[in-house]
Design a protein around this motif. Structure first.
Motif, PDB file in Angstrom:
ATOM      1  N   LEU A 197      24.377  27.651  90.100  1.00 41.75           N
ATOM      2  CA  LEU A 197      23.076  27.768  90.754  1.00 41.75           C
ATOM      3  C   LEU A 197      23.134  28.882  91.800  1.00 41.75           C
ATOM      4  CD1 LEU A 197      22.249  23.977  91.183  1.00 41.75           C
ATOM      5  CD2 LEU A 197      21.102  25.595  89.651  1.00 41.75           C
ATOM      6  N   PRO A 198      22.199  29.820  91.770  1.00 35.82           N
ATOM      7  CA  PRO A 198      22.329  31.041  92.580  1.00 35.82           C
ATOM      8  C   PRO A 198      22.183  30.864  94.079  1.00 35.82           C
ATOM      9  CG  PRO A 198      20.190  30.968  91.486  1.00 35.82           C
ATOM     10  CD  PRO A 198      20.982  29.826  90.934  1.00 35.82           C
ATOM     11  N   SER A 199      21.596  29.740  94.523  1.00 34.18           N
ATOM     12  CA  SER A 199      21.363  29.552  95.961  1.00 34.18           C
ATOM     13  C   SER A 199      22.083  28.347  96.546  1.00 34.18           C
ATOM     14  CB  SER A 199      19.854  29.403  96.224  1.00 34.18           C
ATOM     15  OG  SER A 199      19.131  30.513  95.735  1.00 34.18           O
ATOM     16  N   LEU A 200      22.864  27.624  95.724  1.00 38.88           N
ATOM     17  CA  LEU A 200      23.474  26.370  96.166  1.00 38.88           C
ATOM     18  C   LEU A 200      24.583  26.616  97.194  1.00 38.88           C
ATOM     19  CD1 LEU A 200      23.418  23.296  95.757  1.00 38.88           C
ATOM     20  CD2 LEU A 200      25.204  23.598  94.034  1.00 38.88           C
ATOM     21  N   ARG A 201      24.400  26.059  98.403  1.00 39.86           N
ATOM     22  CA  ARG A 201      25.372  26.219  99.483  1.00 39.86           C
ATOM     23  C   ARG A 201      26.114  24.925  99.813  1.00 39.86           C
ATOM     24  NH1 ARG A 201      23.335  26.886 104.013  1.00 39.86           N
ATOM     25  NH2 ARG A 201      21.128  26.539 103.594  1.00 39.86           N
ATOM     26  N   ASN A 202      25.432  23.782  99.677  1.00 38.26           N
ATOM     27  CA  ASN A 202      26.034  22.498 100.025  1.00 38.26           C
ATOM     28  C   ASN A 202      26.002  21.570  98.813  1.00 38.26           C
ATOM     29  OD1 ASN A 202      26.178  23.435 102.704  1.00 38.26           O
ATOM     30  ND2 ASN A 202      24.134  22.664 103.147  1.00 38.26           N
ATOM     31  N   LEU A 203      27.177  21.032  98.447  1.00 34.29           N
ATOM     32  CA  LEU A 203      27.277  20.123  97.302  1.00 34.29           C
ATOM     33  C   LEU A 203      28.064  18.882  97.723  1.00 34.29           C
ATOM     34  CD1 LEU A 203      26.824  19.456  94.320  1.00 34.29           C
ATOM     35  CD2 LEU A 203      28.884  20.787  93.799  1.00 34.29           C
ATOM     36  N   TYR A 204      27.411  17.721  97.625  1.00 34.54           N
ATOM     37  CA  TYR A 204      28.022  16.452  98.006  1.00 34.54           C
ATOM     38  C   TYR A 204      28.250  15.607  96.747  1.00 34.54           C
ATOM     39  CZ  TYR A 204      26.190  17.825 102.595  1.00 34.54           C
ATOM     40  OH  TYR A 204      25.900  18.507 103.753  1.00 34.54           O
ATOM     41  N   LEU A 205      29.519  15.321  96.457  1.00 32.99           N
ATOM     42  CA  LEU A 205      29.883  14.521  95.288  1.00 32.99           C
ATOM     43  C   LEU A 205      30.690  13.290  95.676  1.00 32.99           C
ATOM     44  CD1 LEU A 205      30.975  17.467  92.956  1.00 32.99           C
ATOM     45  CD2 LEU A 205      28.820  16.215  92.852  1.00 32.99           C
ATOM     46  N   LYS A 206      30.721  12.957  96.932  1.00 35.13           N
ATOM     47  CA  LYS A 206      31.596  11.879  97.410  1.00 35.13           C
ATOM     48  C   LYS A 206      31.222  10.519  96.813  1.00 35.13           C
ATOM     49  CE  LYS A 206      28.915  10.997 101.622  1.00 35.13           C
ATOM     50  NZ  LYS A 206      28.946  10.950 103.095  1.00 35.13           N
ATOM     51  N   ASN A 207      32.228   9.648  96.782  1.00 33.96           N
ATOM     52  CA  ASN A 207      32.058   8.272  96.303  1.00 33.96           C
ATOM     53  C   ASN A 207      31.519   8.207  94.878  1.00 33.96           C
ATOM     54  OD1 ASN A 207      32.934   7.282  98.810  1.00 33.96           O
ATOM     55  ND2 ASN A 207      30.868   7.249  99.635  1.00 33.96           N
ATOM     56  N   ASN A 208      32.033   9.086  94.027  1.00 41.11           N
ATOM     57  CA  ASN A 208      31.807   8.985  92.590  1.00 41.11           C
ATOM     58  C   ASN A 208      33.166   8.701  91.959  1.00 41.11           C
ATOM     59  OD1 ASN A 208      28.937   9.735  91.501  1.00 41.11           O
ATOM     60  ND2 ASN A 208      29.295  11.107  93.238  1.00 41.11           N
ATOM     61  N   PRO A 209      33.522   7.442  91.802  1.00 41.81           N
ATOM     62  CA  PRO A 209      34.905   7.080  91.462  1.00 41.81           C
ATOM     63  C   PRO A 209      35.387   7.552  90.093  1.00 41.81           C
ATOM     64  CG  PRO A 209      33.463   5.162  91.321  1.00 41.81           C
ATOM     65  CD  PRO A 209      32.666   6.257  91.958  1.00 41.81           C
ATOM     66  N   LEU A 210      34.466   7.960  89.210  1.00 38.18           N
ATOM     67  CA  LEU A 210      34.873   8.390  87.871  1.00 38.18           C
ATOM     68  C   LEU A 210      34.657   9.881  87.643  1.00 38.18           C
ATOM     69  CD1 LEU A 210      33.429   5.393  85.821  1.00 38.18           C
ATOM     70  CD2 LEU A 210      35.781   5.732  86.576  1.00 38.18           C
ATOM     71  N   ASN A 230      27.215   7.631  93.329  1.00 35.88           N
ATOM     72  CA  ASN A 230      26.713   7.394  91.983  1.00 35.88           C
ATOM     73  C   ASN A 230      27.893   7.038  91.084  1.00 35.88           C
ATOM     74  OD1 ASN A 230      23.648   7.942  91.668  1.00 35.88           O
ATOM     75  ND2 ASN A 230      24.329   9.621  92.984  1.00 35.88           N
ATOM     76  N   VAL A 231      27.668   7.022  89.789  1.00 37.21           N
ATOM     77  CA  VAL A 231      28.740   6.736  88.833  1.00 37.21           C
ATOM     78  C   VAL A 231      28.770   7.843  87.781  1.00 37.21           C
ATOM     79  CG1 VAL A 231      28.898   4.252  89.141  1.00 37.21           C
ATOM     80  CG2 VAL A 231      27.114   5.164  87.657  1.00 37.21           C
ATOM     81  N   ILE A 232      28.832   9.073  88.240  1.00 34.15           N
ATOM     82  CA  ILE A 232      28.711  10.234  87.356  1.00 34.15           C
ATOM     83  C   ILE A 232      29.886  10.307  86.378  1.00 34.15           C
ATOM     84  CG2 ILE A 232      28.605  12.748  87.285  1.00 34.15           C
ATOM     85  CD1 ILE A 232      27.258  12.642  90.030  1.00 34.15           C
ATOM     86  N   LEU A 233      29.535  10.349  85.099  1.00 34.33           N
ATOM     87  CA  LEU A 233      30.535  10.479  84.038  1.00 34.33           C
ATOM     88  C   LEU A 233      30.578  11.896  83.491  1.00 34.33           C
ATOM     89  CD1 LEU A 233      29.783   7.198  82.038  1.00 34.33           C
ATOM     90  CD2 LEU A 233      31.583   7.567  83.714  1.00 34.33           C
ATOM     91  N   GLU A 234      29.459  12.600  83.572  1.00 29.84           N
ATOM     92  CA  GLU A 234      29.380  13.966  83.056  1.00 29.84           C
ATOM     93  C   GLU A 234      28.800  14.872  84.122  1.00 29.84           C
ATOM     94  OE1 GLU A 234      27.699  14.499  79.153  1.00 29.84           O
ATOM     95  OE2 GLU A 234      28.040  12.384  78.656  1.00 29.84           O
ATOM     96  N   LEU A 235      29.574  15.848  84.549  1.00 28.81           N
ATOM     97  CA  LEU A 235      29.125  16.814  85.544  1.00 28.81           C
ATOM     98  C   LEU A 235      29.099  18.193  84.884  1.00 28.81           C
ATOM     99  CD1 LEU A 235      28.390  16.970  88.615  1.00 28.81           C
ATOM    100  CD2 LEU A 235      30.717  17.790  88.964  1.00 28.81           C
TER     101      LEU A 235
END
Length: 359
Positions: A136-149, A124-129
């Motif tokens: 998040l109380p149950s989040l185990r896997n987070l993929y943020l790859k290929n967000n150049p900004l 994606n092109v995420i500018l605000e994270l």
């Protein structure tokens, strides 16, 4: 000559018919293809109910069936994630939003997803994270790859530490990071992918705060780092048996005589051990809390089951007693005289007794 004209005429008619048939077949095929890829499908996978909308080129999430646990909305045209975007699907556990055009995520975008375990925001092109993702109380896997900004957003992000999300896998590959984000203590993290980032430094203390880390991918990320500046981190990986992945050229550098001559800071190693011990202490505390919670739920469930069973037993005993009480009365009601003489048999006796009383 006439025969030649007949053959030419026949061929012309055949070619025209073939062309018409071909065009109609092509049109029919295109129509089927277009109708096939316009609606989300609902299916079951791994004992979970899912909605699959991948590749439909949609700009917003359509109305879906309630109760879905998997939502695949990858390869679409979603731009923003607002608080109401996913608010109707609170049971989602796996959410795939990769290959969209997302540039903004509201701080409450995932507030309605307490069971979310895996979130894919790749490509994606995420500018605000927002920081709320990491809480998040149950989040185990987070993929943020290929967000150049995304490195610009995380650089300005004030994370609430410690991160509450029990992350086990974190992927920030190819996000243009020059230095890795300071996540604080991540006691559950097992896999960390930081490959294809132009790193200029590698802080070993960050990895010491990941006390259960098993694998880190550094492929194409350490070319810009001074060789001796990696000594502490690499020594820490080896000391804690962490599997670190590099390309062939980087492996050769770490096996060179130059790298062997780099000095090791013993004082810094003590600092790493302290950080590691604190992480382990936090992990043990979290595990004991989870264990106590599971025990409490087990005891509560057992007690509730016992009470339900006891109430059911009392109810059955009550029904049995009522049935036993009604049985003699019903038997008495069912006793009737055999004939008319029996019905009046008691009358003379009663009359006699009445005369005796009167005399």
């Amino acid at each position: 000559m006439e025969m030649y004209r007949l053959i030419c005429c026949t061929l012309s008619i055949w070619l025209c018919m073939s062309r018409v048939h071909g065009e109609s077949s092509l049109g029919m095929g295109m129509e089927v293809l277009s109708t096939k890829l316009t609606h989300c499908s609902h299916e079951r996978a791994y004992d979970m109910y899912g909605a699959y909308c991948a590749g439909l080129r949609l700009s917003e999430i359509p109305s879906l069936k309630s109760g879905i646990e998997i939502l695949d909305f990858s390869d679409n045209k979603l731009n923003e994630i607002q608080p109401d975007t996913l608010s109707s699907y609170s049971s989602i556990k796996y959410l795939y939003l990769g290959e969209n055009q997302i540039y903004r995520i509201d701080k409450d975008a995932f507030a309605s997803l307490p069971y979310l375990q895996s979130l894919d925001l790749s490509n994606n092109v995420i500018l605000e994270l927002p920081d709320s993702i990491f809480q998040l109380p149950s989040l185990r896997n987070l993929y943020l790859k290929n967000n150049p900004l995304i490195h610009l957003s995380i650089g300005k992000l004030h994370l609430s530490r410690p991160i509450k999300a029990p992350l086990e896998l974190l992927d920030i590959s190819n996000c243009k990071f020059k230095s890795l984000p300071n996540w604080g203590t991540l006691p559950h993290l097992l896999q960390y992918n930081v490959s294809h980032n132009p790193l200029q430094q590698l802080e070993a203390q960050q990895f010491a705060a990941m006390c259960n880390l098993k694998k880190i991918d550094l492929t194409k990320s350490i070319e810009g780092i001074n060789l001796c500046n990696m000594k502490s981190s690499v020594s820490w990986y080896q000391y804690k048996s962490i599997n670190f992945i590099l390309d062939l050229d980087d492996y050769k550098k770490l096996n060179s005589d130059e790298f062997d001559r780099c000095a090791t800071n013993e004082t810094y190693t003590e600092v790493l051990n302290i950080t590691y011990a604190r992480c382990k202490q936090m992990y043990s505390k979290l595990q004991s809390v989870h264990s106590a919670r599971r025990t409490w739920l087990t005891v509560t469930g057992g007690l509730a089951g016992f009470l339900v069973g006891f109430m059911l037993l009392l109810y059955l005993m009550h029904r049995h007693n009522v049935a036993q009480t009604k049985a003699p009365a019903e038997k008495i009601k069912k006793i009737v005289p055999r004939n008319d003489s029996d019905r009046h048999a008691a009358v003379p006796i009663l009359n006699t007794e009445a005369r005796d009383v009167s005399t």
